[in-house]
Scaffold this motif. Structure first.
Motif, PDB file in Angstrom:
ATOM      1  N   HIS A  72      12.106  21.824 -20.719  1.00 47.76           N
ATOM      2  CA  HIS A  72      13.238  20.985 -20.323  1.00 47.76           C
ATOM      3  C   HIS A  72      13.326  19.675 -21.103  1.00 47.76           C
ATOM      4  O   HIS A  72      14.294  18.938 -20.938  1.00 47.76           O
ATOM      5  CB  HIS A  72      13.140  20.685 -18.823  1.00 47.76           C
ATOM      6  CG  HIS A  72      13.166  21.907 -17.965  1.00 47.76           C
ATOM      7  ND1 HIS A  72      14.262  22.747 -17.885  1.00 47.76           N
ATOM      8  CD2 HIS A  72      12.219  22.462 -17.156  1.00 47.76           C
ATOM      9  CE1 HIS A  72      14.000  23.750 -17.063  1.00 47.76           C
ATOM     10  NE2 HIS A  72      12.767  23.596 -16.612  1.00 47.76           N
ATOM     11  N   ILE A  73      12.314  19.374 -21.916  1.00 44.00           N
ATOM     12  CA  ILE A  73      12.386  18.168 -22.744  1.00 44.00           C
ATOM     13  C   ILE A  73      13.118  18.506 -24.047  1.00 44.00           C
ATOM     14  O   ILE A  73      12.708  19.393 -24.784  1.00 44.00           O
ATOM     15  CB  ILE A  73      10.978  17.622 -23.048  1.00 44.00           C
ATOM     16  CG1 ILE A  73      10.365  16.995 -21.779  1.00 44.00           C
ATOM     17  CG2 ILE A  73      11.032  16.568 -24.153  1.00 44.00           C
ATOM     18  CD1 ILE A  73       8.985  16.411 -21.992  1.00 44.00           C
ATOM     19  N   SER A  85       6.984  12.391 -15.376  1.00 43.53           N
ATOM     20  CA  SER A  85       7.680  11.232 -14.815  1.00 43.53           C
ATOM     21  C   SER A  85       8.264  10.365 -15.929  1.00 43.53           C
ATOM     22  O   SER A  85       9.399   9.876 -15.818  1.00 43.53           O
ATOM     23  CB  SER A  85       6.719  10.405 -13.960  1.00 43.53           C
ATOM     24  OG  SER A  85       6.243  11.162 -12.867  1.00 43.53           O
ATOM     25  N   TYR A  86       7.500  10.182 -16.995  1.00 45.32           N
ATOM     26  CA  TYR A  86       7.982   9.375 -18.118  1.00 45.32           C
ATOM     27  C   TYR A  86       9.182  10.041 -18.778  1.00 45.32           C
ATOM     28  O   TYR A  86      10.183   9.372 -19.095  1.00 45.32           O
ATOM     29  CB  TYR A  86       6.859   9.186 -19.131  1.00 45.32           C
ATOM     30  CG  TYR A  86       7.265   8.384 -20.351  1.00 45.32           C
ATOM     31  CD1 TYR A  86       7.212   6.995 -20.345  1.00 45.32           C
ATOM     32  CD2 TYR A  86       7.704   9.024 -21.509  1.00 45.32           C
ATOM     33  CE1 TYR A  86       7.601   6.260 -21.460  1.00 45.32           C
ATOM     34  CE2 TYR A  86       8.083   8.305 -22.632  1.00 45.32           C
ATOM     35  CZ  TYR A  86       8.034   6.924 -22.601  1.00 45.32           C
ATOM     36  OH  TYR A  86       8.421   6.203 -23.712  1.00 45.32           O
ATOM     37  N   GLN A 101      14.958   9.788 -19.559  1.00 40.37           N
ATOM     38  CA  GLN A 101      16.073  10.714 -19.730  1.00 40.37           C
ATOM     39  C   GLN A 101      15.938  11.538 -21.011  1.00 40.37           C
ATOM     40  O   GLN A 101      16.898  11.702 -21.771  1.00 40.37           O
ATOM     41  CB  GLN A 101      17.402   9.951 -19.711  1.00 40.37           C
ATOM     42  CG  GLN A 101      17.660   9.226 -18.396  1.00 40.37           C
ATOM     43  CD  GLN A 101      18.996   8.503 -18.363  1.00 40.37           C
ATOM     44  OE1 GLN A 101      19.635   8.308 -19.384  1.00 40.37           O
ATOM     45  NE2 GLN A 101      19.426   8.117 -17.172  1.00 40.37           N
ATOM     46  N   LEU A 102      14.724  12.034 -21.214  1.00 43.32           N
ATOM     47  CA  LEU A 102      14.455  12.891 -22.365  1.00 43.32           C
ATOM     48  C   LEU A 102      14.604  14.362 -22.026  1.00 43.32           C
ATOM     49  O   LEU A 102      14.469  15.212 -22.902  1.00 43.32           O
ATOM     50  CB  LEU A 102      13.039  12.618 -22.900  1.00 43.32           C
ATOM     51  CG  LEU A 102      12.774  11.185 -23.367  1.00 43.32           C
ATOM     52  CD1 LEU A 102      11.308  11.018 -23.764  1.00 43.32           C
ATOM     53  CD2 LEU A 102      13.683  10.809 -24.523  1.00 43.32           C
ATOM     54  N   VAL A 103      14.866  14.659 -20.748  1.00 47.29           N
ATOM     55  CA  VAL A 103      15.059  16.046 -20.335  1.00 47.29           C
ATOM     56  C   VAL A 103      16.494  16.454 -20.616  1.00 47.29           C
ATOM     57  O   VAL A 103      17.355  15.613 -20.905  1.00 47.29           O
ATOM     58  CB  VAL A 103      14.727  16.232 -18.841  1.00 47.29           C
ATOM     59  CG1 VAL A 103      13.259  15.913 -18.578  1.00 47.29           C
ATOM     60  CG2 VAL A 103      15.618  15.363 -17.970  1.00 47.29           C
ATOM     61  N   GLU A 104      16.755  17.755 -20.528  1.00 50.79           N
ATOM     62  CA  GLU A 104      18.077  18.265 -20.859  1.00 50.79           C
ATOM     63  C   GLU A 104      19.136  17.665 -19.936  1.00 50.79           C
ATOM     64  O   GLU A 104      18.887  17.375 -18.762  1.00 50.79           O
ATOM     65  CB  GLU A 104      18.084  19.790 -20.758  1.00 50.79           C
ATOM     66  CG  GLU A 104      17.650  20.333 -19.410  1.00 50.79           C
ATOM     67  CD  GLU A 104      17.496  21.825 -19.424  1.00 50.79           C
ATOM     68  OE1 GLU A 104      18.506  22.515 -19.696  1.00 50.79           O
ATOM     69  OE2 GLU A 104      16.380  22.316 -19.169  1.00 50.79           O
ATOM     70  N   SER A 157      18.503  15.776 -10.097  1.00 51.54           N
ATOM     71  CA  SER A 157      17.430  14.898  -9.624  1.00 51.54           C
ATOM     72  C   SER A 157      16.544  15.604  -8.605  1.00 51.54           C
ATOM     73  O   SER A 157      15.343  15.339  -8.529  1.00 51.54           O
ATOM     74  CB  SER A 157      18.031  13.631  -9.020  1.00 51.54           C
ATOM     75  OG  SER A 157      18.886  13.950  -7.934  1.00 51.54           O
ATOM     76  N   ARG A 158      17.142  16.497  -7.802  1.00 50.68           N
ATOM     77  CA  ARG A 158      16.361  17.234  -6.818  1.00 50.68           C
ATOM     78  C   ARG A 158      15.342  18.125  -7.510  1.00 50.68           C
ATOM     79  O   ARG A 158      14.184  18.222  -7.087  1.00 50.68           O
ATOM     80  CB  ARG A 158      17.295  18.077  -5.942  1.00 50.68           C
ATOM     81  CG  ARG A 158      16.578  18.917  -4.870  1.00 50.68           C
ATOM     82  CD  ARG A 158      15.797  18.040  -3.938  1.00 50.68           C
ATOM     83  NE  ARG A 158      15.167  18.826  -2.887  1.00 50.68           N
ATOM     84  CZ  ARG A 158      14.233  18.364  -2.073  1.00 50.68           C
ATOM     85  NH1 ARG A 158      13.819  17.114  -2.203  1.00 50.68           N
ATOM     86  NH2 ARG A 158      13.728  19.135  -1.138  1.00 50.68           N
TER      87      ARG A 158
END
Length: 219
Positions: free
Chosen positions: A82-83, A139-140, A145-148, A153-154
């Motif tokens: 997901h990153i 968490s970082y 906001q480095l994820v897709e 948020s859930r």
């Protein structure tokens, strides 16, 4: 200079290759901590099965450490699925995670040599710190906001809970072992139902996320 930096930020293959290699070596070294018992002079070879059984803690430490590292590898892989990009923070937090992973064989060896209160607490502490470093990595990545894009948020929260489950169980094990060593070891069994429950919740949320993504793509 912006273009080379952007290419570097988008490149995760080498980071994953390094991580897979380090984890593979660490998980292989675990078996080296299982020693072959020596038959005392003058004894028959028939005593060998009993000598092996007496070293149950070595096999137990090996299996536990193997399964936990394997679980952490699965979670690490899930993070980088997901990153979409990374920065220096991701790189160094990933190195911190690998640092803890390579310490696990040593911690397993300590437990195999001293299967007492200290051994249980030392192995639990090492595995807990390894898990916390992985949770910190996730968490970082979500904070920066480095994820897709569109990752709910859930789902991020459930992922975080999933990553924190194992290290928190090991912290509980440390506390329990301070009162009773056997109880401290038994707390490790909590890993099975807790991880299974959170994994089920995570799959449901990821499936819902994929369905929403497909719906938006066809809208």
């Amino acid at each position: 200079m912006a273009l080379p930096f952007r290419r570097e930020a988008d490149e995760t293959d080498r980071l994953l290759a390094l991580s897979d290699g380090v984890i593979a070596i660490a998980i292989t070294l675990l078996v080296l901590e299982i020693t072959v018992p020596e038959i005392p002079p003058g004894s028959q070879i028939s005593v060998l099965p009993n000598l092996i059984i007496e070293r149950w803690h070595e096999f137990f430490g090996f299996v536990l450490s193997f399964l936990v590292i394997a679980s952490y590898w699965v979670n690490h892989r899930r993070i980088f699925v997901h990153i979409e990009r990374h920065d220096k923070g991701i790189v160094w937090l990933n190195h911190l995670f690998l640092l803890m992973v390579v310490l696990v064989p040593f911690a397993s060896s300590v437990f195999a040599t001293y299967p007492d209160q200290f051994g249980v607490m030392f192995l639990s502490g090492t595995l807990a710190l390894t898990g916390f470093s992985l949770a910190l990595l996730w968490s970082y990545a979500s904070w920066k906001q480095l994820v897709e894009d569109g990752f709910g948020s859930r789902t991020v929260e459930i992922q975080a809970a999933r990553f924190l489950t194992s290290p928190l169980v090991f912290v509980l094990s440390i506390v329990a072992a301070s009162f009773d060593v056997g109880f401290g070891v038994l707390t490790w069994l909590l890993l099975i139902p807790l991880n299974a429950a959170l994994q089920s919740r995570l799959v449901e949320n990821l499936e819902a996320y994929d369905s929403d993504s497909e719906y938006e793509g066809t809208g």
